[in-house]
Design a protein around this motif. Structure first.
Motif, PDB file in Angstrom:
ATOM      1  N   ARG A 164       0.841  -1.170  -0.043  1.00 27.26           N
ATOM      2  CA  ARG A 164       0.142   0.023   0.038  1.00 27.26           C
ATOM      3  C   ARG A 164       0.946   1.082  -0.181  1.00 27.26           C
TER       4      ARG A 164
ATOM      5  N   LEU B 269      -4.755   4.515   7.084  1.00 23.58           N
ATOM      6  CA  LEU B 269      -5.462   3.428   7.208  1.00 23.58           C
ATOM      7  C   LEU B 269      -6.847   3.479   8.313  1.00 23.58           C
TER       8      LEU B 269
ATOM      9  N   VAL C 234       0.055   5.519  10.281  1.00 25.40           N
ATOM     10  CA  VAL C 234      -1.606   5.112  10.132  1.00 25.40           C
ATOM     11  C   VAL C 234      -2.507   6.241   9.495  1.00 25.40           C
TER      12      VAL C 234
ATOM     13  N   VAL D 276      -5.985  -1.305  13.136  1.00 25.63           N
ATOM     14  CA  VAL D 276      -5.885  -0.883  11.848  1.00 25.63           C
ATOM     15  C   VAL D 276      -6.545  -2.015  11.176  1.00 25.63           C
TER      16      VAL D 276
ATOM     17  N   PRO E  27      -7.365  -2.178   7.136  1.00 24.88           N
ATOM     18  CA  PRO E  27      -7.417  -2.279   5.689  1.00 24.88           C
ATOM     19  C   PRO E  27      -8.016  -3.282   5.036  1.00 24.88           C
TER      20      PRO E  27
ATOM     21  N   SER F 267      -3.110  -4.148  -2.449  1.00 23.01           N
ATOM     22  CA  SER F 267      -3.303  -2.777  -2.678  1.00 23.01           C
ATOM     23  C   SER F 267      -3.780  -2.668  -4.186  1.00 23.01           C
TER      24      SER F 267
END
Ligand code: TXA
Ligand code: MG
Length: 349
Positions: A59, A65, A112, A141, A143, A148
């Motif tokens: 990412r 995130l 973050v 976190v 995601p 990604s």
């Protein structure tokens, strides 16, 4: 009033949750189910754990995130302030598919937030996700648990298809009920109305009803992948994309799809994703439900299934127009979110 918490899961889950929490406390990664999609969980207060999430996903460091919390209490501990609009939204929609952007507190590391002054927080509406958060006792976190730019996972098998158990422990909570990512709203400024940055199943009508004032709608997709800080980097043009080229078509451009499929020969037939009855010589047909919630729940699995056949291309039937006045506000919100994801899945790369 906040909704009551779901019961703590039975003990066989208890042991698994203990292992998962230990893994998080040791700086490791645990994928967990939510009502929207699977998240790639790590300790949101640990710069090392957060760095591992960015590295594994590939990412870009400028894309912040989302932070998962048990509820408003935990959110307030990690926010610098808890604006009145954030409070109203959390009370109306948590636990649920709404990520609220608020000022970042000092306990959340720079990475973050991609170095920015805000964080996106949400309490997921899934018993396993909430149980994990309570077991860890810290925000996570989360995601979407995919490399990604790719399609978000809606089953545990989607996640194990990307990474080994050594890299990521996966908590299996079955298929995600909602199937597309949370609505992301900006609520960090006291002097501005709430702005939708990423549409989701909680739409403008529900948000303004809860706030007692209008909200600002999502901006149009940017023309190209911009490299630098965006209002919400998840709004990059190409995202949620399968590996095969994907295109959206309408009744007017359907003949072009058929012609293109014929020209491609039979070696890797194109795949048609449709929610309507169509006959399509030369194409493999995957049918999606026509009902908005069921369509959203099935979409990412269908995109992955289409992609797995390594087709020449994936042709996607344009879903109902979200602006259609005959739709309920709930269905209009879902079709708006679906249109957003499909625009990104089919954007030029
Ligand atoms: O439903 C969901 O939100 C899922 C599940 C796992 O909770 N998570 C998810 O996370 O979709 P992710 O990282 O794939 O998408 C987060 C989105 C991105 O578009 C990101 O740019 C945006 O939220 N975002 C996060 N923090 C932000 C911030 N401080 N300001 C603006 N946008 C932010
Ligand atoms: Mg994602």
């Amino acid at each position: 009033m906040p909704r009551p918490l779901p019961p703590f899961p039975p003990t066989e889950h208890g042991q698994m949750l203990e292992r998962a929490a230990a893994r998080i406390h040791a700086g490791g990664l645990v994928a967990f189910p939510t009502e929207t999609v699977y998240g790639l969980g790590a300790d949101a207060t640990s710069p090392q754990a957060v760095a591992a999430v960015f590295a594994l996903k590939g990412r870009p460091s400028h894309n912040p995130l989302i932070i998962h919390v048990t509820g408003e209490d935990m959110a307030q501990r990690y926010a610098a302030r808890w604006p009145a609009r954030a409070r109203a939204l959390a009370r109306a929609f948590w636990p649920g598919p709404l990520s609220i952007i608020v000022p970042r507190g000092p306990l959340i590391p720079d990475a973050v937030a991609a170095g920015g002054p805000t964080i996106a927080v949400r309490a997921p509406d899934h018993p396993l996700a909430l149980a994990l958060l309570f077991a860890v006792g810290r925000p996570l976190v989360g995601p979407s648990a995919n490399p990604s730019g790719g399609v978000s996972p809606t089953t545990a098998a989607h996640v194990t298809g990307h990474w080994s158990d050594q890299q990521v422990m996966v908590l299996d909570g079955g298929a995600c009920a909602t199937g597309i990512e949370s609505t992301v709203v900006f609520a960090a400024a006291d002097d501005q109305p709430v702005r939708i940055l990423r549409p989701g199943v909680i739409g403008p009508a529900a948000l303004s009803a809860a706030l007692g004032e209008p909200v600002r709608l999502p901006a149009h997709a940017p023309a190209a992948n911009a490299p630098e800080p965006l209002a919400s980097p998840g709004l990059l043009a190409s995202h949620y994309a399968p590996a095969a080229p994907a295109l959206l078509f309408t009744d007017a451009t359907w003949p072009d799809v058929l012609a293109r499929a014929q020209a491609g020969g039979a070696s890797s037939p194109a795949v048609l994703l449709t929610h309507r009855p169509r006959t399509a010589p030369g194409l493999r047909i995957l049918t999606l439900p026509a009902d908005a919630p069921a369509y959203a729940a099935a979409l990412y699995s269908a995109l992955r299934q289409a992609d797995a056949a390594r087709p020449a291309f994936i042709a996607i039937d344009t879903p109902p127009d979200p602006a259609d006045a005959s739709l309920s506000p709930e269905h209009a919100a879902i079709w708006l979110a679906v249109a957003d994801r499909l625009a990104r899945a089919t954007a030029p790369r």
